[in-house]
Design a protein around this motif. Structure first.
Motif, PDB file in Angstrom:
ATOM      1  N   LEU A  26       0.833  -1.203   0.000  1.00  0.00           N
ATOM      2  CA  LEU A  26       0.000   0.000   0.000  1.00  0.00           C
ATOM      3  C   LEU A  26       0.866   1.251   0.000  1.00  0.00           C
ATOM      4  CD1 LEU A  26      -2.746   1.323   0.101  1.00  0.00           C
ATOM      5  CD2 LEU A  26      -2.788   0.997   2.588  1.00  0.00           C
ATOM      6  N   GLY A  27       1.948   1.235   0.771  1.00  0.00           N
ATOM      7  CA  GLY A  27       2.847   2.384   0.794  1.00  0.00           C
ATOM      8  C   GLY A  27       3.470   2.651  -0.565  1.00  0.00           C
ATOM      9  N   ASN A  28       3.799   1.600  -1.298  1.00  0.00           N
ATOM     10  CA  ASN A  28       4.385   1.758  -2.627  1.00  0.00           C
ATOM     11  C   ASN A  28       3.404   2.420  -3.592  1.00  0.00           C
ATOM     12  OD1 ASN A  28       6.563   1.047  -4.656  1.00  0.00           O
ATOM     13  ND2 ASN A  28       4.833  -0.057  -5.547  1.00  0.00           N
ATOM     14  N   ARG A  29       2.138   2.019  -3.539  1.00  0.00           N
ATOM     15  CA  ARG A  29       1.126   2.634  -4.402  1.00  0.00           C
ATOM     16  C   ARG A  29       0.968   4.120  -4.083  1.00  0.00           C
ATOM     17  NH1 ARG A  29      -2.698  -0.456  -7.052  1.00  0.00           N
ATOM     18  NH2 ARG A  29      -4.275   1.114  -6.577  1.00  0.00           N
ATOM     19  N   ARG A  30       0.947   4.444  -2.812  1.00  0.00           N
ATOM     20  CA  ARG A  30       0.786   5.843  -2.420  1.00  0.00           C
ATOM     21  C   ARG A  30       2.030   6.660  -2.766  1.00  0.00           C
ATOM     22  NH1 ARG A  30      -2.636   7.761   1.150  1.00  0.00           N
ATOM     23  NH2 ARG A  30      -0.993   8.744   2.414  1.00  0.00           N
ATOM     24  N   TRP A  31       3.186   6.058  -2.657  1.00  0.00           N
ATOM     25  CA  TRP A  31       4.442   6.761  -2.961  1.00  0.00           C
ATOM     26  C   TRP A  31       4.512   7.099  -4.453  1.00  0.00           C
ATOM     27  CZ3 TRP A  31       7.863   9.364  -0.348  1.00  0.00           C
ATOM     28  CH2 TRP A  31       9.124   9.628  -0.895  1.00  0.00           C
ATOM     29  N   ILE A  32       4.140   6.141  -5.287  1.00  0.00           N
ATOM     30  CA  ILE A  32       4.137   6.383  -6.733  1.00  0.00           C
ATOM     31  C   ILE A  32       3.132   7.479  -7.076  1.00  0.00           C
ATOM     32  CG2 ILE A  32       3.599   5.365  -8.976  1.00  0.00           C
ATOM     33  CD1 ILE A  32       4.621   2.700  -7.892  1.00  0.00           C
ATOM     34  N   ALA A  33       1.968   7.452  -6.428  1.00  0.00           N
ATOM     35  CA  ALA A  33       0.942   8.471  -6.678  1.00  0.00           C
ATOM     36  C   ALA A  33       1.433   9.861  -6.297  1.00  0.00           C
ATOM     37  CB  ALA A  33      -0.331   8.142  -5.908  1.00  0.00           C
ATOM     38  N   ARG A  34       2.368   9.940  -5.365  1.00  0.00           N
ATOM     39  CA  ARG A  34       2.921  11.230  -4.932  1.00  0.00           C
ATOM     40  C   ARG A  34       4.106  11.662  -5.785  1.00  0.00           C
ATOM     41  NH1 ARG A  34       2.186  12.958   0.738  1.00  0.00           N
ATOM     42  NH2 ARG A  34       0.277  12.011   1.489  1.00  0.00           N
TER      43      ARG A  34
ATOM     44  N   GLY B  95       6.856   9.469  -6.531  1.00  0.00           N
ATOM     45  CA  GLY B  95       8.076   8.738  -6.232  1.00  0.00           C
ATOM     46  C   GLY B  95       8.275   7.545  -7.142  1.00  0.00           C
ATOM     47  N   ARG B  96       9.390   6.888  -6.951  1.00  0.00           N
ATOM     48  CA  ARG B  96       9.740   5.719  -7.753  1.00  0.00           C
ATOM     49  C   ARG B  96       9.151   4.450  -7.157  1.00  0.00           C
ATOM     50  NH1 ARG B  96      16.189   5.830  -9.193  1.00  0.00           N
ATOM     51  NH2 ARG B  96      16.081   6.943 -11.174  1.00  0.00           N
ATOM     52  N   ALA B  97       8.804   3.516  -8.022  1.00  0.00           N
ATOM     53  CA  ALA B  97       8.376   2.200  -7.568  1.00  0.00           C
ATOM     54  C   ALA B  97       9.560   1.486  -6.930  1.00  0.00           C
ATOM     55  CB  ALA B  97       7.832   1.391  -8.743  1.00  0.00           C
TER      56      ALA B  97
ATOM     57  N   THR C  85       6.164  19.140  -3.285  1.00  0.00           N
ATOM     58  CA  THR C  85       6.049  19.076  -4.742  1.00  0.00           C
ATOM     59  C   THR C  85       6.955  17.995  -5.322  1.00  0.00           C
ATOM     60  OG1 THR C  85       7.728  20.827  -4.909  1.00  0.00           O
ATOM     61  CG2 THR C  85       5.411  21.497  -4.934  1.00  0.00           C
ATOM     62  N   VAL C  86       8.082  17.752  -4.685  1.00  0.00           N
ATOM     63  CA  VAL C  86       9.011  16.708  -5.124  1.00  0.00           C
ATOM     64  C   VAL C  86       9.341  15.837  -3.920  1.00  0.00           C
ATOM     65  CG1 VAL C  86      11.282  16.188  -6.081  1.00  0.00           C
ATOM     66  CG2 VAL C  86      10.006  18.169  -6.923  1.00  0.00           C
ATOM     67  N   VAL C  87       8.993  14.560  -3.992  1.00  0.00           N
ATOM     68  CA  VAL C  87       9.268  13.663  -2.869  1.00  0.00           C
ATOM     69  C   VAL C  87      10.511  12.823  -3.102  1.00  0.00           C
ATOM     70  CG1 VAL C  87       6.855  13.523  -2.161  1.00  0.00           C
ATOM     71  CG2 VAL C  87       7.739  11.880  -3.826  1.00  0.00           C
ATOM     72  N   GLU C  88      10.893  12.694  -4.374  1.00  0.00           N
ATOM     73  CA  GLU C  88      12.080  11.897  -4.691  1.00  0.00           C
ATOM     74  C   GLU C  88      12.780  12.532  -5.892  1.00  0.00           C
ATOM     75  OE1 GLU C  88      13.394   7.211  -5.113  1.00  0.00           O
ATOM     76  OE2 GLU C  88      11.288   7.771  -5.202  1.00  0.00           O
ATOM     77  N   PRO C  89      13.889  13.235  -5.662  1.00  0.00           N
ATOM     78  CA  PRO C  89      14.573  13.925  -6.762  1.00  0.00           C
ATOM     79  C   PRO C  89      14.915  13.008  -7.919  1.00  0.00           C
ATOM     80  CG  PRO C  89      15.466  14.603  -4.644  1.00  0.00           C
ATOM     81  CD  PRO C  89      14.532  13.467  -4.371  1.00  0.00           C
ATOM     82  N   ALA C  90      15.350  11.797  -7.639  1.00  0.00           N
ATOM     83  CA  ALA C  90      15.720  10.882  -8.708  1.00  0.00           C
ATOM     84  C   ALA C  90      14.537  10.586  -9.610  1.00  0.00           C
ATOM     85  CB  ALA C  90      16.271   9.581  -8.125  1.00  0.00           C
ATOM     86  N   ALA C  91      13.343  10.484  -8.997  1.00  0.00           N
ATOM     87  CA  ALA C  91      12.137  10.218  -9.786  1.00  0.00           C
ATOM     88  C   ALA C  91      11.799  11.417 -10.661  1.00  0.00           C
ATOM     89  CB  ALA C  91      10.969   9.884  -8.867  1.00  0.00           C
ATOM     90  N   ALA C  92      12.022  12.627 -10.137  1.00  0.00           N
ATOM     91  CA  ALA C  92      11.747  13.823 -10.917  1.00  0.00           C
ATOM     92  C   ALA C  92      12.666  13.910 -12.126  1.00  0.00           C
ATOM     93  CB  ALA C  92      11.899  15.072 -10.046  1.00  0.00           C
ATOM     94  N   GLU C  93      13.930  13.485 -11.953  1.00  0.00           N
ATOM     95  CA  GLU C  93      14.874  13.532 -13.056  1.00  0.00           C
ATOM     96  C   GLU C  93      14.522  12.529 -14.139  1.00  0.00           C
ATOM     97  OE1 GLU C  93      18.625  12.829 -11.286  1.00  0.00           O
ATOM     98  OE2 GLU C  93      18.646  14.702 -10.157  1.00  0.00           O
ATOM     99  N   ASP C  94      13.899  11.418 -13.755  1.00  0.00           N
ATOM    100  CA  ASP C  94      13.566  10.378 -14.713  1.00  0.00           C
ATOM    101  C   ASP C  94      12.128  10.457 -15.210  1.00  0.00           C
ATOM    102  OD1 ASP C  94      16.070   9.454 -14.325  1.00  0.00           O
ATOM    103  OD2 ASP C  94      15.497   7.887 -12.899  1.00  0.00           O
ATOM    104  N   GLY C  95      11.361  11.404 -14.706  1.00  0.00           N
ATOM    105  CA  GLY C  95       9.945  11.467 -15.015  1.00  0.00           C
ATOM    106  C   GLY C  95       9.645  12.234 -16.289  1.00  0.00           C
ATOM    107  N   PRO C  96       8.347  12.510 -16.538  1.00  0.00           N
ATOM    108  CA  PRO C  96       7.930  13.225 -17.741  1.00  0.00           C
ATOM    109  C   PRO C  96       8.562  14.606 -17.844  1.00  0.00           C
ATOM    110  CG  PRO C  96       6.053  12.205 -16.659  1.00  0.00           C
ATOM    111  CD  PRO C  96       7.214  12.078 -15.729  1.00  0.00           C
TER     112      PRO C  96
END
Length: 344
Positions: free
Chosen positions: A38-46, A48-50, A267-278
């Motif tokens: 459940l935490g992983n689903r919520r983290w991705i929705a925010r 973050g990375r899977a 606004t950003v919970v995981e910088p690495a995810a932001a760099e790899d995101g859309p």
């Protein structure tokens, strides 16, 4: 006349050959997996990375188990270090005895280490995990059912829990309040509350986790009042009751102060995810076109001024005019009227 009741398992252990399979341990393990899922689903929705929640749980879970056991042993030390007791039993975690407050406190230390290594804010990770943690507690409480422990006062209600006698630990047969069931259902309600409030009010910066703490302590307070197992009392109230009061007030205070200082959500919970995101993909396209983050694009090579190459013996284009009476050159680009050194 017989009364209705919830039966207890005749044993909390099933042996698969020489390997014991304990119901208490299974409940803890299943609860951990549910919390991570459940935490992983919520983290991705925010944003973050899977897999990040699971990576940090590798740090948080061992710390939490140690902290939970330490809290239980310290607050109920008479069970292990009193007269006629064997201190080795303090290490038998499979027999039950995990204090949620110690698990959360030391588990937070492990989570902090994991978050620091990944460069993400601990409050944001805790917000994503909060309802999953409540679900894990709801599942874990059934481990008390397997061990026939932590039940409440005697009752003849239709949902009373049937407990078997065990003279070795002073357990008397009878029907009691199933406090494990009360707390399990309460934790499911807490999980639902946190998920709803998080969506409705856009909780962030640790406020979803604080709401989980505040809501859980309310239920824990009244289940503690029902329990009849040995516990230390302070001013007539069980120690865990006082702990619930203190943590409830602290959680509410944190929510109020945090909402004023840092409203909204990260606004950003995981910088690495932001760099790899859309967003990063869009930035790459802009950079390819020659403009990044609002900066003017570099001029094409063909538009750049070219410095003329000086040939041997040739005057530069911006050379000073010839002395008065001397030969003059023609228009720009025309050859000199006379050769260098030629007399008129």
């Amino acid at each position: 006349m017989d009364i209705a009741y919830i039966p207890s398992p005749s044993t909390g252990v099933i042996h698969l050959g020489p390997v014991p399979l304990r119901g208490y341990a299974f409940c803890i393990i299943i609860g951990v997996f549910a919390a991570v899922w459940l935490g992983n689903r919520r983290w991705i929705a925010r944003g973050g990375r899977a897999g990040t929640v699971a990576d940090i749980a590798v740090w948080a879970v061992p710390f939490g188990l140690v902290g939970g056991r330490l809290y239980h042993v310290i607050t109920d030390y008479q069970l292990y270090f009193g007269e006629g007791r064997d201190w080795v039993n303090a290490f038998k975690i499979w027999e039950g005895g995990l204090g949620i407050w110690g698990a959360v406190a030391l588990g937070a230390v492990g989570a902090w280490i994991g978050c620091r290594r990944r460069g993400i804010p601990l409050p944001a990770w805790a917000d994503a995990l909060a309802p999953g943690l409540a679900v894990a507690q709801a599942i874990g409480r059934w481990g008390n059912w397997f061990n026939q422990e932590l039940y409440g006062k005697a009752t003849d209600l239709p949902w009373a829990l049937k407990i078997d006698a065990d003279p070795g630990i002073g357990r008397v047969a009878g029907t009691y309040h199933p406090t494990f069931l009360y707390e399990s259902l309460w934790c499911l309600g807490v999980a639902a509350l946190v998920i709803w409030a998080d969506r409705r009010f856009t909780l962030g910066h640790g406020r979803a986790f604080a709401l989980y703490v505040a809501a859980y302590t309310v239920g824990r307070f009244w289940t503690e009042y029902l329990r009849v197992d040995d516990a230390h009392h302070v001013l007539g109230l069980r120690l865990n009751g006082w702990t619930s009061i203190v943590l409830f007030l602290a959680a509410v205070a944190y929510m109020i102060v945090s909402a004023k200082r840092r409203p909204g959500r990260e606004t950003v919970v995981e910088p690495a995810a932001a760099e790899d995101g859309p967003g990063a993909e869009k930035a790459a396209k802009v950079e390819k076109a020659g403009s990044v983050a609002g900066k003017p694009a570099a001029k094409p090579v063909k538009e750049l001024s070219r410095k003329p190459v000086k040939k041997p013996g040739e005057k530069p284009a911006d050379a000073p005019a010839a002395p008065s009476g001397g030969a003059t050159t023609g228009a720009a680009g025309d050859a000199p009227a006379d050769k260098p050194g030629k007399k008129l």
